[in-house]
Design a protein around this motif. Sequence first.
Motif, PDB file in Angstrom:
ATOM      1  N   PRO A   1       0.796  -1.224   0.000  1.00 16.21           N
ATOM      2  CA  PRO A   1       0.000   0.000   0.000  1.00 16.21           C
ATOM      3  C   PRO A   1       0.832   1.279   0.000  1.00 16.21           C
ATOM      4  O   PRO A   1       0.367   2.324  -0.447  1.00 16.21           O
ATOM      5  N   TRP A   2       2.060   1.241   0.478  1.00 18.01           N
ATOM      6  CA  TRP A   2       2.876   2.448   0.560  1.00 18.01           C
ATOM      7  C   TRP A   2       3.767   2.651  -0.674  1.00 18.01           C
ATOM      8  O   TRP A   2       4.547   3.585  -0.710  1.00 18.01           O
ATOM      9  N   TRP A   3       3.638   1.803  -1.695  1.00 16.92           N
ATOM     10  CA  TRP A   3       4.354   1.995  -2.965  1.00 16.92           C
ATOM     11  C   TRP A   3       3.404   2.583  -3.993  1.00 16.92           C
ATOM     12  O   TRP A   3       2.232   2.216  -4.050  1.00 16.92           O
ATOM     13  N   ARG A   4       3.918   3.448  -4.838  1.00 15.40           N
ATOM     14  CA  ARG A   4       3.083   4.070  -5.869  1.00 15.40           C
ATOM     15  C   ARG A   4       2.452   3.025  -6.778  1.00 15.40           C
ATOM     16  O   ARG A   4       1.258   3.010  -7.006  1.00 15.40           O
ATOM     17  N   ASP A   5       3.269   2.153  -7.349  1.00 23.59           N
ATOM     18  CA  ASP A   5       2.755   1.033  -8.152  1.00 23.59           C
ATOM     19  C   ASP A   5       2.849  -0.188  -7.259  1.00 23.59           C
ATOM     20  O   ASP A   5       3.822  -0.922  -7.298  1.00 23.59           O
TER      21      ASP A   5
END
Length: 191
Positions: free
Chosen positions: A120-124
């Motif tokens: 959830p904390w990564w852009r992709d």
Amino acid sequence: MSDAKQMLHRYLQSSREAVLWKLEGLSERDLRWPHTRTGTNLLGLVKHLAGVELGYFGDTFGRPAPIELVWLADDAPPNVDMWATEDESAEYVVGLYRQAWAHSDATIEALGLEDVGRVPWWRDGEVTLHHVLVHVIAETARHAGHADIVRELIDGAAGLRAGATNLPAKGAGWWDEYVANLRTVAESFER
């Protein structure tokens, strides 16, 4: 080793064990002492890695951690995933890390390398178990390197792991001369 997942898991376990070896024989004070301007300390590295594993092998694959990470609370002290509070003993932090291993190992065992999760904390955020394994191995190895340097600063102990330091078997005099030579070479660039 017949299987890529098994091989990656073995590399992860080797780095985990290297991190914990750096704690052996040290006092609570030494384990907590900040050795850099940013506060890097051995117990904080272990606590951080416990959170890393619980997040990447837990929430990412819909397998929430069985442990509440109090440092994620809105009122948690600043950067508290990188240091142990007075209430968190070395025994507690190491136990937390081992609990994280067990949770991670269960996820690794249950899933195939191509199974998909979401960070959830990564852009992709879409990832495979394979991707997460490589990412966590890299992060654990990086912090094992930090732990190696911090431990050497504390008492001079250095090396890869117990019984296999991976360092030349030289005496203190050789190392003093070696370091003096490195300083001479470095100082030559100031002239």
